[in-house]
Design an enzyme around this catalytic site. Structure first.
Site, PDB file in Angstrom:
ATOM      1  N   VAL A  32      -1.100  -7.775   8.465  1.00 13.96           N
ATOM      2  CA  VAL A  32      -1.001  -6.312   8.330  1.00 13.96           C
ATOM      3  C   VAL A  32      -2.221  -5.725   7.624  1.00 13.96           C
ATOM      4  CG1 VAL A  32       1.518  -6.197   8.406  1.00 13.96           C
ATOM      5  CG2 VAL A  32       0.383  -6.494   6.203  1.00 13.96           C
TER       6      VAL A  32
ATOM      7  N   GLY B  23       0.505  -4.994  14.824  1.00 15.95           N
ATOM      8  CA  GLY B  23       1.732  -4.449  14.221  1.00 15.95           C
ATOM      9  C   GLY B  23       1.545  -4.371  12.722  1.00 15.95           C
ATOM     10  N   ASP B  24       1.344  -3.157  12.188  1.00 19.04           N
ATOM     11  CA  ASP B  24       0.987  -3.047  10.770  1.00 19.04           C
ATOM     12  C   ASP B  24       1.587  -1.817  10.131  1.00 19.04           C
ATOM     13  OD1 ASP B  24      -0.525  -1.173  12.076  1.00 19.04           O
ATOM     14  OD2 ASP B  24      -2.445  -1.759  11.215  1.00 19.04           O
TER      15      ASP B  24
ATOM     16  N   GLN C 112     -11.140  -3.119  17.336  1.00 23.66           N
ATOM     17  CA  GLN C 112     -11.164  -4.363  16.558  1.00 23.66           C
ATOM     18  C   GLN C 112     -11.618  -5.566  17.388  1.00 23.66           C
ATOM     19  OE1 GLN C 112     -10.474  -3.748  13.330  1.00 23.66           O
ATOM     20  NE2 GLN C 112      -9.952  -1.671  13.995  1.00 23.66           N
TER      21      GLN C 112
ATOM     22  N   GLU D 262      -3.111   5.779   4.371  1.00 19.78           N
ATOM     23  CA  GLU D 262      -2.717   4.810   3.339  1.00 19.78           C
ATOM     24  C   GLU D 262      -3.794   4.644   2.276  1.00 19.78           C
ATOM     25  OE1 GLU D 262      -0.270   1.850   6.338  1.00 19.78           O
ATOM     26  OE2 GLU D 262      -2.446   1.765   6.295  1.00 19.78           O
TER      27      GLU D 262
ATOM     28  N   THR E  78      -3.246  -4.554  19.725  1.00 19.54           N
ATOM     29  CA  THR E  78      -2.947  -3.308  20.440  1.00 19.54           C
ATOM     30  C   THR E  78      -2.498  -2.253  19.438  1.00 19.54           C
ATOM     31  OG1 THR E  78      -0.611  -3.847  20.780  1.00 19.54           O
ATOM     32  CG2 THR E  78      -2.171  -4.642  22.438  1.00 19.54           C
TER      33      THR E  78
ATOM     34  N   ARG F 111       0.835  -1.210   0.000  1.00 24.09           N
ATOM     35  CA  ARG F 111       0.000   0.000   0.000  1.00 24.09           C
ATOM     36  C   ARG F 111       0.869   1.258   0.000  1.00 24.09           C
ATOM     37  NH1 ARG F 111      -2.946  -1.582   5.532  1.00 24.09           N
ATOM     38  NH2 ARG F 111      -1.111  -2.198   6.722  1.00 24.09           N
TER      39      ARG F 111
HETATM   40  P1  NAD Z   1      -7.653   0.893  19.448  1.00 26.93           P
HETATM   41  O1  NAD Z   1      -6.774   2.062  19.699  1.00 26.93           O
HETATM   42  O2  NAD Z   1      -9.127   1.081  19.412  1.00 26.93           O
HETATM   43  O3  NAD Z   1      -7.348  -0.251  20.555  1.00 26.93           O
HETATM   44  C1  NAD Z   1      -6.046  -0.637  20.927  1.00 26.93           C
HETATM   45  C2  NAD Z   1      -6.090  -1.119  22.375  1.00 26.93           C
HETATM   46  O4  NAD Z   1      -4.777  -1.621  22.720  1.00 26.93           O
HETATM   47  C3  NAD Z   1      -6.425  -0.017  23.386  1.00 26.93           C
HETATM   48  O5  NAD Z   1      -7.560  -0.390  24.154  1.00 26.93           O
HETATM   49  C4  NAD Z   1      -5.148   0.095  24.227  1.00 26.93           C
HETATM   50  O6  NAD Z   1      -5.436   0.418  25.585  1.00 26.93           O
HETATM   51  C5  NAD Z   1      -4.575  -1.300  24.089  1.00 26.93           C
HETATM   52  N1  NAD Z   1      -3.148  -1.403  24.372  1.00 26.93           N
HETATM   53  C6  NAD Z   1      -2.144  -0.576  23.954  1.00 26.93           C
HETATM   54  N2  NAD Z   1      -0.964  -1.027  24.423  1.00 26.93           N
HETATM   55  C7  NAD Z   1      -1.215  -2.155  25.138  1.00 26.93           C
HETATM   56  C8  NAD Z   1      -0.412  -3.083  25.828  1.00 26.93           C
HETATM   57  N3  NAD Z   1       0.911  -2.924  25.928  1.00 26.93           N
HETATM   58  N4  NAD Z   1      -1.001  -4.155  26.430  1.00 26.93           N
HETATM   59  C9  NAD Z   1      -2.343  -4.313  26.369  1.00 26.93           C
HETATM   60  N5  NAD Z   1      -3.165  -3.465  25.717  1.00 26.93           N
HETATM   61  C10 NAD Z   1      -2.603  -2.396  25.103  1.00 26.93           C
HETATM   62  O7  NAD Z   1      -7.139   0.243  18.089  1.00 26.93           O
HETATM   63  P2  NAD Z   1      -7.915  -0.786  17.143  1.00 26.93           P
HETATM   64  O8  NAD Z   1      -8.727  -0.075  16.130  1.00 26.93           O
HETATM   65  O9  NAD Z   1      -8.555  -1.863  17.976  1.00 26.93           O
HETATM   66  O10 NAD Z   1      -6.670  -1.391  16.358  1.00 26.93           O
HETATM   67  C11 NAD Z   1      -5.727  -2.199  17.042  1.00 26.93           C
HETATM   68  C12 NAD Z   1      -4.510  -2.368  16.150  1.00 26.93           C
HETATM   69  O11 NAD Z   1      -4.860  -3.162  15.021  1.00 26.93           O
HETATM   70  C13 NAD Z   1      -3.983  -1.044  15.593  1.00 26.93           C
HETATM   71  O12 NAD Z   1      -2.581  -1.039  15.700  1.00 26.93           O
HETATM   72  C14 NAD Z   1      -4.416  -1.059  14.144  1.00 26.93           C
HETATM   73  O13 NAD Z   1      -3.545  -0.312  13.318  1.00 26.93           O
HETATM   74  C15 NAD Z   1      -4.354  -2.541  13.850  1.00 26.93           C
HETATM   75  N6  NAD Z   1      -5.188  -2.992  12.746  1.00 26.93           N
HETATM   76  C16 NAD Z   1      -4.696  -3.971  11.960  1.00 26.93           C
HETATM   77  C17 NAD Z   1      -5.453  -4.455  10.919  1.00 26.93           C
HETATM   78  C18 NAD Z   1      -4.918  -5.580  10.084  1.00 26.93           C
HETATM   79  O14 NAD Z   1      -5.489  -5.879   9.032  1.00 26.93           O
HETATM   80  N7  NAD Z   1      -3.879  -6.246  10.498  1.00 26.93           N
HETATM   81  C19 NAD Z   1      -6.715  -3.916  10.653  1.00 26.93           C
HETATM   82  C20 NAD Z   1      -7.214  -2.925  11.504  1.00 26.93           C
HETATM   83  C21 NAD Z   1      -6.443  -2.471  12.557  1.00 26.93           C
END
Ligand code: NAD
Length: 342
Positions: A293, A226-227, A140, A56, A201, A45
């Protein structure tokens, strides 16, 4: 005219159909598209990074239909009253290039990410898996839980988040769905006895949400958080404990957990497992790691699914997105007719 699903209609559609059947439906579209992986245009991307986060564009095409998603990732957004991830997406007709379908994708990204996790786990997790640890209970998380119930029948969840309010929110939202939920006191507590571990996270850092000593033989790790370059969740040693499965290596090597590893670190492309070209899990003791990712083809599948599912319903409207003069060479005529001359 372009079909448009706005947030109100997306939410109405998901609420009336139920998120779990939708996740199951997207899983089938995903599998169909992963099986024809080679027929798609593919590229990492296009990312625009700032100290705040990333914006992105994620394009792909199967030469009949073109699709792309606009998505952001801003880990510090929730502390400022915004969401970490928001998105919208488009499908277009390759024959004339006109956009045919436009939809919100903030909710849809959570559904498609969950469906992708479920599709992969269905192939890689140990048969009989019944307990999932979840690290991170943000936007998520509920979608992930429902995907694993749909894919593997998992109903026992061990949740850990550094934010107690986020854990309470998760338990509240999941209460009607009949899960057996334990709120853990640490990541180590959460993963004790788990067959599957989901990490979701958000922190723009090389974090260590899980250390290698916490990984038991046979576990499936679904690492979705991690993405982005400089944004990982797993201790790098975990990646050497088992087989790492990825979507599109060219993108994952930039953005995934494997950015911590040498450029030639061996990984398996998941579409090859699905089509029988590569082995999936090879023993009950093997550790399998999905270094997710999020890839453009997954958005394409989700967009196709929504477009097909809402056809003939009142969950979309037609919008006038493309200027369409009667004479295709007389675009000025559209504005000229309304403009005061001189
Ligand atoms: P969000 O900010 O709504 O939630 C993240 C949560 O992680 C929060 O509640 C936070 O308190 C918690 N957190 C942070 N550090 C922590 C730790 N050390 N231990 C425990 N909990 C911890 O984010 P989201 O929308 O749920 O997205 C989560 C992650 O997924 C993001 O990094 C996002 O970029 C990624 N993501 C990936 C994909 C994919 O296709 N792989 C798709 C969507 C989102």
């Amino acid at each position: 005219m372009t079909r448009f699903v706005d947030v109100r209609n997306m939410v109405r559609w998901v609420a009336s159909t139920g998120p779990e059947p939708i996740i199951a439906g997207i899983m089938e579209y995903l599998e169909a598209d992963f099986r024809r992986w080679e027929s798609f245009d593919k590229s990492p991307r296009v990312a625009s990074h700032t100290p705040f986060g990333v914006i992105e564009l994620m394009p792909t095409s199967d030469h009949e239909t073109y699709g792309f998603k606009y998505v952001n990732g801003h880990p510090s957004n929730p502390s400022r009253g915004f969401q970490t991830v928001t998105a919208f997406g488009v499908l277009a007709d390759v024959h004339n290039g006109y956009p045919t379908f436009l939809t919100e994708m903030t909710v849809l990204t959570a559904l498609r990410t969950a469906a992708t996790s479920g599709m992969v786990a269905r192939k890689l997790a140990r048969p009989g898996s019944s307990v999932m640890a979840m690290i991170g209970s943000g936007s998520q998380s509920e979608f992930q839980a429902l995907a694993f119930r749909s894919a593997l029948g998992i109903t026992t969840l061990r949740m850990w988040d550094t934010d107690p309010a986020a854990m309470d929110k998760f338990r509240r939202n999941m209460a009607p769905y009949g899960f057996d939920i334990t709120l853990a006191t640490s990541a180590a507590d959460a993963v004790a006895g788990a067959d599957v571990i989901t990490t979701c996270t958000a922190d723009k850092a090389n974090a260590t949400i899980l250390t290698a000593d916490l990984i038991r033989p046979g576990v499936h790790v679904n690492a979705i958080g991690g993405d982005c370059p400089g944004k990982t969740e797993l201790d790098a040693r975990i990646l050497e404990l088992g087989e790492v499965f990825v979507e599109f290596p060219e993108q994952t090597r930039i953005e995934g957990e494997i950015q911590q590893m040498p450029a030639d670190f061996a990984v398996t492309e998941f579409w090859q497992v699905l089509t029988g070209r590569a082995a999936g899990r090879t023993s009950p003791e093997q550790v399998t790691i999905f270094d997710s990712v999020g890839f453009a083809i997954e958005d394409f599948s989700a967009l196709r699914y929504v477009r097909d599912a809402v056809a003939g319903t009142d969950f979309y409207e037609d919008i006038d997105l493309v200027a369409n003069p009667e004479d295709p060479k007389d675009l000025f005529g559209l504005v000229g007719a309304l403009s005061p001359v001189g």
